[in-house]
Design an enzyme around this catalytic site. Structure first.
Site, PDB file in Angstrom:
ATOM      1  N   ASN A  14       7.326  -9.056  46.840  1.00 14.64           N
ATOM      2  CA  ASN A  14       6.324  -9.781  47.616  1.00 14.64           C
ATOM      3  C   ASN A  14       5.044  -8.955  47.639  1.00 14.64           C
ATOM      4  O   ASN A  14       4.990  -7.852  47.075  1.00 14.64           O
ATOM      5  CB  ASN A  14       6.837 -10.119  49.024  1.00 14.64           C
ATOM      6  CG  ASN A  14       7.214  -8.876  49.836  1.00 14.64           C
ATOM      7  OD1 ASN A  14       6.627  -7.806  49.666  1.00 14.64           O
ATOM      8  ND2 ASN A  14       8.181  -9.020  50.724  1.00 14.64           N
TER       9      ASN A  14
ATOM     10  N   ASP B 263      14.544 -14.692  48.416  1.00 14.21           N
ATOM     11  CA  ASP B 263      15.872 -14.734  47.802  1.00 14.21           C
ATOM     12  C   ASP B 263      16.027 -15.993  46.947  1.00 14.21           C
ATOM     13  O   ASP B 263      16.622 -15.960  45.876  1.00 14.21           O
ATOM     14  CB  ASP B 263      16.945 -14.728  48.891  1.00 14.21           C
ATOM     15  CG  ASP B 263      16.879 -13.490  49.743  1.00 14.21           C
ATOM     16  OD1 ASP B 263      17.333 -12.433  49.282  1.00 14.21           O
ATOM     17  OD2 ASP B 263      16.360 -13.571  50.866  1.00 14.21           O
TER      18      ASP B 263
END
Length: 209
Positions: free
Chosen positions: A69, A139
């Site tokens: 991220n 995820d």
């Protein structure tokens, strides 16, 4: 414990077409495990996808795709992402430093940015209609990306489909999943709205069983 993990991975190795490592920094993902996975994946031509953990990027050199991220990418590159030029610099730095085939930076409501060797940066816009809970979005991206690579898709197309999957998951409350039917509808809706899923560029061919 590491020896037992390695033994189980070796037992199942021939059954899989892609390997996904989701590192939560709890100690399971060791240097020995990553060295084994990297060597076996490169030998057999299987994609190795890593959803990384901040501070542990030294373990991931040479994997197929990294999916950090924004915060994790900034920490690994030692550089803030304040605009598109900085984003481009961070992505290129991670590609070079960790010698990956691709880096996919997930950027929350700003979508994702894909970096590949000798290719320009590709910005993938978010597709979420409403955001109720971002739990598990990263995820979901890593899982669907790995699934698409296992099915023989190239990294760009796999990233675009993974983006659609994440758009479904953040519209649900709590830790949620996307069903195949929901993913097909999300891709179709994305295309109806004028955001095309890129054509295949020729990914790895999945093994026939």
């Amino acid at each position: 414990v590491e020896a037992e993990v390695l033994r189980r991975v070796q037992e199942r190795w021939e059954e899989v077409d892609c390997v996904l490592v989701s590192d939560y920094g709890k100690g399971v993902v060791t240097r020995g495990l990553m060295d084994f996975l990297r060597g076996e994946a490169q030998r057999d031509g299987k994609p190795l996808v890593v959803d990384p953990k901040e501070g542990r990027f030294h373990l991931y050199k040479g994997v197929t795709v990294l999916t950090p991220n924004t915060r994790e990418a900034e920490a690994a590159a030692g550089q803030r992402i304040e605009d598109l030029e900085a984003l481009r610099g961070v992505g290129r730095k991670l590609l070079g430093r960790f010698q990956c085939e691709a880096v996919l930076i997930t950027r929350g409501e700003e979508g994702m940015a894909l970096f590949r060797r000798r290719r320009p940066m590709v910005l993938i816009p978010t597709v979420a209609k409403e955001v109720y809970d971002v739990t598990g979005a990263g995820d979901t991206v890593a899982a669907v990306l790995a699934l698409c690579l296992a099915a023989g898709e190239d990294t760009l197309r796999a990233s675009a489909i993974a983006n659609c999957a994440a758009g479904v998951v953040v519209g649900k409350v709590g830790t949620a999943v996307v069903t195949p039917e929901e993913l097909r509808e999300a891709v179709a809706e994305h295309q109806r709205e004028g955001f095309s899923i890129p054509p295949s560029e020729g990914g790895r061919k999945p093994r026939r069983r």
